[in-house]
Write a protein that holds these residues in place. Sequence first.
Motif, short mmCIF file in Angstrom:
data_model
loop_
_atom_site.label_atom_id
_atom_site.label_comp_id
_atom_site.label_asym_id
_atom_site.label_seq_id
_atom_site.Cartn_x
_atom_site.Cartn_y
_atom_site.Cartn_z
N ALA A 35 -6.30 -18.54 3.59
CA ALA A 35 -6.74 -19.12 2.47
C ALA A 35 -5.72 -19.66 1.80
O ALA A 35 -5.73 -20.61 1.01
N HIS A 36 -4.52 -19.19 1.81
CA HIS A 36 -3.41 -19.76 1.11
C HIS A 36 -2.17 -19.97 2.20
O HIS A 36 -1.14 -19.03 2.04
N PRO A 37 -2.04 -20.75 2.94
CA PRO A 37 -0.96 -21.27 4.13
C PRO A 37 0.27 -21.55 3.49
O PRO A 37 1.15 -21.83 4.39
N ASP A 38 0.37 -21.99 2.20
CA ASP A 38 1.61 -22.34 1.61
C ASP A 38 2.74 -21.16 1.71
O ASP A 38 3.82 -21.44 1.36
N GLN A 39 2.23 -20.03 1.70
CA GLN A 39 3.27 -18.99 1.72
C GLN A 39 3.16 -17.93 3.11
O GLN A 39 2.16 -18.25 3.73
N HIS A 40 4.22 -17.25 3.35
CA HIS A 40 4.01 -16.49 4.53
C HIS A 40 3.87 -15.14 3.91
O HIS A 40 4.57 -14.64 3.24
N TRP A 41 2.93 -14.43 4.52
CA TRP A 41 2.36 -13.29 3.96
C TRP A 41 2.77 -12.19 5.02
O TRP A 41 3.02 -12.28 5.94
N GLU A 42 3.18 -10.66 4.22
CA GLU A 42 3.32 -9.64 4.97
C GLU A 42 2.70 -8.49 4.29
O GLU A 42 2.31 -8.45 2.98
N ALA A 43 2.64 -7.30 4.78
CA ALA A 43 1.81 -6.17 4.23
C ALA A 43 2.90 -5.05 4.67
O ALA A 43 3.48 -4.74 5.66
N VAL A 44 3.17 -4.28 3.46
CA VAL A 44 4.01 -3.11 3.46
C VAL A 44 3.42 -1.93 3.26
O VAL A 44 2.83 -1.80 2.10
N GLU A 79 0.98 -1.10 0.04
CA GLU A 79 0.27 0.07 -0.15
C GLU A 79 0.88 1.35 -0.02
O GLU A 79 1.78 1.39 0.83
N ILE A 80 0.68 2.13 -1.15
CA ILE A 80 1.42 3.37 -1.26
C ILE A 80 0.53 4.40 -1.04
O ILE A 80 -0.71 4.81 -1.69
N MET A 81 0.82 5.36 -0.04
CA MET A 81 -0.11 6.53 0.22
C MET A 81 0.71 7.98 0.39
O MET A 81 1.90 7.78 0.77
N ALA A 82 -0.17 9.03 0.16
CA ALA A 82 0.69 10.27 0.10
C ALA A 82 0.80 10.73 1.69
O ALA A 82 1.70 11.85 1.84
N GLY A 83 -0.08 10.28 2.35
CA GLY A 83 -0.01 10.67 3.85
C GLY A 83 0.60 9.80 4.83
O GLY A 83 1.33 8.85 4.25
N ARG A 84 0.43 10.10 6.19
CA ARG A 84 0.96 9.26 7.32
C ARG A 84 0.24 7.83 7.22
O ARG A 84 -0.89 7.88 7.04
N VAL A 85 0.84 6.87 7.37
CA VAL A 85 0.29 5.58 7.57
C VAL A 85 -0.36 5.37 8.92
O VAL A 85 0.45 5.44 10.00
N GLY A 86 -1.54 5.59 9.01
CA GLY A 86 -2.43 5.45 10.01
C GLY A 86 -2.97 4.19 10.66
O GLY A 86 -2.74 3.19 9.79
N PRO A 87 -3.58 4.29 11.82
CA PRO A 87 -4.21 2.79 12.12
C PRO A 87 -5.17 2.36 11.46
O PRO A 87 -5.40 1.05 11.07
N ARG A 88 -6.11 3.15 10.48
CA ARG A 88 -6.89 2.53 9.66
C ARG A 88 -6.56 2.06 8.29
O ARG A 88 -7.18 1.05 7.77
N HIS A 89 -5.45 2.44 8.03
CA HIS A 89 -4.77 1.74 6.93
C HIS A 89 -3.95 0.72 7.35
O HIS A 89 -4.14 -0.48 6.56
N GLN A 90 -3.61 0.41 8.57
CA GLN A 90 -3.00 -0.68 9.17
C GLN A 90 -4.16 -1.77 9.26
O GLN A 90 -3.93 -3.05 8.99
N ILE A 91 -5.17 -1.38 9.94
CA ILE A 91 -6.26 -2.42 10.11
C ILE A 91 -6.72 -3.08 9.00
O ILE A 91 -7.04 -4.44 9.00
N ALA A 92 -6.85 -2.39 7.91
CA ALA A 92 -7.13 -3.20 6.50
C ALA A 92 -6.21 -3.99 6.08
O ALA A 92 -6.77 -5.05 5.42
N ALA A 93 -5.02 -3.75 6.07
CA ALA A 93 -3.92 -4.52 5.56
C ALA A 93 -3.87 -5.68 6.47
O ALA A 93 -3.58 -6.97 5.96
N SER A 141 6.61 4.14 7.45
CA SER A 141 6.46 3.00 6.71
C SER A 141 6.22 2.12 7.84
O SER A 141 6.92 1.92 9.20
N VAL A 142 5.52 1.01 7.44
CA VAL A 142 5.06 -0.08 8.50
C VAL A 142 4.93 -1.37 7.80
O VAL A 142 4.38 -1.52 6.38
N THR A 143 5.53 -2.43 8.33
CA THR A 143 5.58 -3.77 7.95
C THR A 143 4.81 -4.83 8.98
O THR A 143 5.16 -4.80 10.15
N LEU A 144 3.99 -5.31 8.42
CA LEU A 144 2.82 -6.23 9.11
C LEU A 144 3.33 -7.61 8.62
O LEU A 144 3.44 -8.06 7.64
N SER A 145 3.66 -8.58 9.80
CA SER A 145 3.79 -9.82 9.37
C SER A 145 2.57 -10.68 9.88
O SER A 145 2.24 -10.51 10.92
#
Length: 523
Positions: free
Chosen positions: A390-399, A366-380, A406-410
């Motif tokens: 749904a796809h447990p064969d891979q390890h997923w993360e959100a950047v 997710e690329i945004m022009a403002g600050r990465v806020g909690p509402r963006h993080q909860i959606a990711a 910037s925030v990275t969720l594992s």
Amino acid sequence: DSVRLVAALGQIITHVRSCTATWIIPAPPEVWVQRFRTSLDFLIGDEAHTPMVAQFLSDFAQRRFGIQSLIEVESLLAQVWSEQTWRGAYLNGDLGIAELGTMSQVPHKVIIVCGINAESLAPILDCDNLGGNSPGQDPRLQARQVLCDALLSARKKFAVIYSDSDPVSAYRLPTPTFVEDLLTWAHMMSPPQQPINTLIQERPPKETRADLPRITRGVYLTPAPSDEVDIEDLCDLFVNPAGYWLRKNAGLTSSVLSPPDPLPTQIPLSLNALDTWQITNRMVGLLLQDKPLDAILESELRRGVLPPSHPGATIAQDCLAQARDIVNQAKPYSTQELSWRCLDVPSDEAPTLTGQVCVRGNRVLEIMAGRVGPRHQIAAWIKILALSAAHPDQHWEAVLIGKKSSVTLSSPNRDDALFYLNYLRRIHQTGLGSVLPLPPAPSAHLGKTLAFDLRPNLWNLSKLLEKTWEQDPAWSHIWPTHEAMTAEPTHQGDALTGTGFPDRFSTLAYGVYAPMIRQGGGS
């Protein structure tokens, strides 16, 4: 859903343009009738034409007059309409629309009287015709007799639609006398155990802002059971629970809840934070499409939102520099091609989660022009939980990459992801019926302290709540103050692991945001 509405709006605009270009040309009556029929076919369809309309157009076409302009035809059309004698179309299943008194003694299965209010039945005196205002004729009694005739003409149902509030101020208006009499008669004839209020069905207007607190506060609806929930719908609720509830149940959006900003009367010499964000956001989108820098800068200067001359050029260059910095941070994560992953996650205790998520390899970017806020993080966070389930064969993360942040969720393992996802789906079902006391920024701040067993900073939490109430009017339409929201007790089923906190705000903040905080999220 918006595609169909935009297409319909485009067709209407095209037809209106065609009419404005064609109807300015004078024509004989048969040509005007054909124009009217074409417009009616477009607006309501040929199958919706009633025999009365067809007969009226035929009578109009038989009028003997030469070539007429639009203004002349409009005047003649009004004259023909007033002289039209409507043929009896009752008892054949057709819909009849008439003024009061015209068809009040004709029997119909259902009769609906519209537009009745206290002022519509008031006597209208003609000050230029003193002799015509006979003292022996009371217009109120005449109107009452006409309404009684219409009531006696109804064979199965009789309905009256009236307004009891001012459309601007929302102040209560007096109930029309005829409606009061009708309720009195119904009370006298109805069984004693049937309350008279069951005969009245209130439909509050959606546009009345002053009535919103009275309508929405304390309202708990029972949502219709659903077998599926879309991933986007699940994210929308947690991004803004109050706005989601008002939009789903009352059709209210932020443009209706907030008073419109006054139109500018002067050329701006500076821009606020929202205007700057909009410019930077547009530039980020153009940079991601590999547009030339000069073309991006020139397009903003010509848009008309920047101050003139050197100040506007300086703001545009600063926004372009911020946009380039954001895009450059995202380049290492943008090397892989975009793809879509389908979701189908069933559950015994919640609806099946469906939908699609856009990914680059094993990342949600997710690329945004403002600050990465909690509402963006909860959606990711919801998206990578769904991908892990749904796809447990891979390890997923959100950047998530934004302005100077910037925030990275594992994602957790599949079992934990299913556990958290089922909890969020269960809370989503609760949020369809009652508003969740879960504003993103204060909830993430509180969830962060509770996740690590820290004592919350009540002063900072109060400031975040006050800021939320100032910036988003949806929350103040549900709870007048943030103290009222935080005082709401915990409901059954709100806790993540069976044990929660005394107030619902803390319980939901811990259940929704604490797992995300532990996996890399921040407030």
